[in-house]
Design a protein around this motif. Structure first.
Motif, PDB file in Angstrom:
ATOM      1  N   GLY A  28       0.784  -1.265  -0.039  1.00  0.00           N
ATOM      2  CA  GLY A  28      -0.057   0.030  -0.007  1.00  0.00           C
ATOM      3  C   GLY A  28       0.876   1.331   0.043  1.00  0.00           C
ATOM      4  N   PRO A  61       0.033   4.273   3.698  1.00  0.00           N
ATOM      5  CA  PRO A  61      -1.082   4.179   3.837  1.00  0.00           C
ATOM      6  C   PRO A  61      -1.946   5.029   4.703  1.00  0.00           C
ATOM      7  N   ASP A  62      -1.052   5.286   5.835  1.00  0.00           N
ATOM      8  CA  ASP A  62      -1.658   6.316   6.719  1.00  0.00           C
ATOM      9  C   ASP A  62      -1.539   7.797   6.555  1.00  0.00           C
ATOM     10  N   ASN A  63      -1.328   8.163   5.127  1.00  0.00           N
ATOM     11  CA  ASN A  63      -1.124   9.401   4.576  1.00  0.00           C
ATOM     12  C   ASN A  63      -0.125  10.268   4.874  1.00  0.00           C
ATOM     13  N   ARG A 153     -11.693   5.608  -9.732  1.00  0.00           N
ATOM     14  CA  ARG A 153     -12.551   4.845  -8.738  1.00  0.00           C
ATOM     15  C   ARG A 153     -14.002   5.592  -8.616  1.00  0.00           C
ATOM     16  N   LEU A 176     -10.790  11.605  -0.984  1.00  0.00           N
ATOM     17  CA  LEU A 176     -10.180  10.226  -0.787  1.00  0.00           C
ATOM     18  C   LEU A 176      -8.438  10.953  -0.298  1.00  0.00           C
ATOM     19  N   SER A 177      -7.860  10.192   0.768  1.00  0.00           N
ATOM     20  CA  SER A 177      -6.706  10.676   1.224  1.00  0.00           C
ATOM     21  C   SER A 177      -5.523  10.253   0.305  1.00  0.00           C
ATOM     22  N   GLU A 180      -4.875   6.513   0.756  1.00  0.00           N
ATOM     23  CA  GLU A 180      -5.928   5.635   0.416  1.00  0.00           C
ATOM     24  C   GLU A 180      -5.625   5.284  -1.232  1.00  0.00           C
TER      25      GLU A 180
END
Length: 756
Positions: A28, A61-63, A153, A176-177, A180
């Motif tokens: 990710g 993934p945690d931005n 998406r 969306l971050s 993500e």
């Protein structure tokens, strides 16, 4: 600090698809690696076909966004300014960005290991100008990939989406971050060619003052620096340095040292032999002592009984060298570098002439953090942890000493506690690898003592400059003759150089205002020395600016003109003139005139001061940047002076981080002041006399300028460097101010006790 920003729309550098490589998309995480095309360096060691500025963007993934910079952080602020360039286009909160240095190691390119695939380092004030366009392109392309992923998406057109603070924003506030979207975005094709960048008028980050990224860690004492680093099971080492340049060990009795508890190895270190791959590194012979602790290594060193043999320069003397040079210049010796008109006839026809001799000593870098390296050699692979300005040179030197291929060497660059050019070199690396080879597979941490460091520094060359000017009947500059002599940066490489190569970074024939005279002659004389020499903050310019800008005040007085007015008379009207040095190919006279006017206006040039106080001014162009200082001093009752105020005008192109520019200006001023007040390296009987701060005087807090004002010109020109250009014009502005306050001309540095 005053900052003026203008709208500009700068052209972006081309980034080809093969220069923007997706390295991985696992777990990710989006990791983008890129190489930014850059011109070949004209400062420091050449690196193959040219120099690159490398940086990396990682989105977790945690931005969390992490920027991995390839420009090593030595206090110049690139761990802040380089990420600013990328974040300008990426739309992510700058305060939340994390920054790391990219490890220097071999990677595969087209399936082949490339030792120099990542050209990293810090030197020549080039980081921002090499990364400005390419860094923004990287941020813009990364944002486009994230937006494209979100559009797919949501099933919408990418043109309907926007970004803000690490999120892609859609219709109705949907978002969306980046975290993500990262994994999907990393799998997408990288946009081809150049992409549109924000015009200057829409910049939201570039041009704003940002604090240094590592400030909190530094304040808390987080172990960031080379000297803080540790590896499990490591030993400690120190060096007993030969006091003679190119000397050797005549006899060694190490029995007492081996009896010191904790001492494990005594390792003689020979100086580099001619023709060796690391022969140009500036280290002397010595004895390495490896022990369980640093204290035990020091005790072992103190127990050594060594007889040293002087080298071929065992009788070298600074006093004798300078006396001989003065006589040679007066006799007209030297290599002609530049000639315009007929100098002899011009001087004979001049209504007034003046000759003055200026002198500067060798000086040491003396960074607060002494040289240190951790080296771990297991017989096959080598790991090095160090504070360096040039990781690639580290690899080359280490490979030569270890006798292994470069792809077997892992280098971990860490933050440096000062560099100023000292950490461009690999002498400490060579010694660390020699000691690691003797340590039977255990890591060895070598830390030089201050004496060890200062005895073998690649010193800034000193020199003697004989200046002659001729004025015509109108008081205009009719002739300018600059006779320069220095030890030169051609240390240990003279056999490969032509005589015309010796003056590199020693004298610049294009320097103003001398080059604007109707008749110009520039000569160069090599002062021989066995002392190592090297790049010291603003190489060459720190000497030549002092000579030319201080002497020009004497010229203005001879002509009966105001020093500022006479400088501007050569620079106006604004025009481009050839500049053959680093930062060229042209110098814009209007920009130099503008910073002189800015500094003078803010300082109140021409306004009266109390008796015993005076102002001096100087301006200089180097590394593509224009800097002028006005210095105010007051003479004291005890024969000294105080620096009351320094007012600076700066044009370094687009000001990426005004706070960083101000910090570099303030640091340069204090560095230049400390050097001018009392620093010098002298040699007697082939040995350096100033080996610690008791004799190599660092500026005290009471000596510092009371006020420093930094005024930055809002420029649309491409950004240029700030790590060095503010230093050269300070010393001449200082001595010009001293003359205005006291009537005493200072032509020799350091100032020391010349005013008592």
């Amino acid at each position: 600090m005053t900052v003026h920003l203008k709208s500009a729309d700068l052209a972006a550098a081309t980034l080809k698809r093969r220069d923007f490589l997706k390295v991985s998309a696992a777990g990710g995480t989006m990791l983008l690696s890129f190489r930014i095309p850059a011109p070949a360096r004209a400062h420091g060691e050449a690196t193959g076909a040219g120099a690159m500025l490398d940086a990396h963007v990682r989105i977790d993934p945690d931005n969390v966004v992490t920027i991995r910079t390839a420009t090593t952080e030595i206090g110049q602020g690139t761990n802040t300014s380089i990420p600013m360039l990328i974040m300008e286009e990426l739309d992510y909160p700058f305060d939340d960005v994390r920054v790391e240095n990219f490890p220097a190691r071999v990677v595969a390119v087209d399936g082949q290991p490339q030792v120099d695939a990542f050209v990293q380092g810090a030197g020549g004030s080039t980081a921002i100008w090499e990364g400005y366009d390419g860094g923004r392109q990287i941020g813009a392309k990364a944002r486009m990939m994230l937006v494209a992923e979100a559009a797919e998406r949501w099933g919408v057109d990418a043109g309907t989406l926007s970004t803000k603070d690490g999120f892609v924003i859609g219709a109705g506030g949907a978002r969306l971050s980046y975290g993500e979207l990262a994994e999907g975005a990393a799998a997408r094709a990288v946009p081809e060619g150049e992409v549109a960048l924000r015009p200057r008028s829409q910049h939201r980050l570039i041009g704003t003052s940002q604090k240094q990224k590592d400030r909190g860690k530094i304040a808390r004492g987080v172990p960031l620096y080379g000297i803080d680093q540790e590896l499990p099971g490591m030993l400690h080492a120190v060096i007993l340095r030969c006091p003679y340049f190119d000397g050797s060990v005549a006899a060694l009795d190490d029995a007492a040292a081996r009896r010191v508890p904790g001492v494990r190895h005594i390792v003689p270190i020979a100086g580099p032999t001619p023709g060796a791959p690391y022969a140009t590194e500036p280290f002397n012979a010595g004895i390495g002592v490896i022990a369980d602790s640093y204290w035990q290594a020091l005790k072992g060193r103190d127990a050594l009984n060594v007889e040293w043999a002087p080298g071929p320069a065992g009788k070298e003397s600074t006093a004798a060298s300078y006396a001989a040079t003065r006589a040679a210049l007066e006799a007209g010796e030297g290599l002609e570098l530049e000639a315009k008109g007929d100098m002899a006839a011009a001087l004979a026809e001049s209504a007034k002439t003046l000759t003055a001799t200026y002198e500067m000593p060798m000086v040491a870098h003396a960074p607060l953090e002494p040289q240190n390296v951790i080296a771990h050699f297991d017989g096959d692979r080598l790991k090095i942890v160090t504070a360096t300005q040039q990781p690639i040179r580290v690899r080359r030197t280490a490979a030569a000493v270890a006798g292994i291929d470069g792809e077997k060497i892992d280098i971990v660059p860490v933050r440096s506690g000062g560099g100023f050019g000292r950490r461009l070199y690999g002498d400490m690396i060579a010694e660390a690898v020699m000691l690691a080879k003797a340590a039977n597979g255990r890591p060895v941490k070598i830390v030089w003592t201050r004496e060890c460091d200062m005895m073998v520094d690649p010193y800034r060359p000193g020199g003697v400059h004989r200046m002659t000017v001729g004025l015509d009947a109108k008081g205009d500059m009719h002739a300018w003759h600059h006779q320069a002599a220095s030890q030169s940066l051609s240390y240990r490489s003279r056999a490969e150089m032509k005589p015309t190569d010796y003056p590199q970074f020693e004298v610049f024939p294009d320097d103003q205002p001398g080059s604007f005279a109707r008749n110009v002659k520039v000569d160069y004389l090599l002062m021989d020395s066995a002392a190592p020499r090297g790049y010291w903050r603003a190489p060459g310019h720190n000497n030549t600016a002092f000579v030319q800008q201080a002497f020009f005040d004497e010229v203005a007085e001879l002509a009966g003109r105001d020093p500022l007015e006479m400088r501007l008379s050569f620079l106006e009207p604004a025009r481009e003139v050839p500049w053959s040095g680093h930062g060229g190919p042209v110098m814009e006279t209007g920009r130099l005139a503008a910073v002189l006017k800015l500094a003078a206006d803010k300082a109140g040039w021409g306004e009266s001061l109390p008796a015993g106080s005076g102002r001096g001014i100087a301006g200089h162009f180097s590394f593509g940047t224009y800097v002028a200082h006005v210095v105010e001093v007051t003479m004291t009752d005890w024969g000294g002076f105080t620096v009351d105020r320094v007012v600076s005008g700066i044009d370094c192109g687009v000001p990426v981080n005004p706070n960083g520019i101000a910090m570099q200006n303030e640091g340069s001023i204090n560095d230049a002041l400390s050097t001018a007040l009392g620093q010098q390296i002298t040699i007697e009987d082939g040995m350096v006399q100033e080996t610690n701060f008791d004799l190599y005087r660092m500026m005290r807090m009471a000596d510092a300028a009371l006020t420093i004002e930094t005024h930055i010109v809002g420029s649309d020109a491409p950004p240029r460097g700030m790590g060095e250009p503010a230093l050269p014009p300070f010393a001449p502005a200082l001595v010009n101010a001293i003359y205005a306050a006291s009537g005493k001309r200072i032509r020799t540095l350091p100032i020391a006790d010349q005013l008592t």
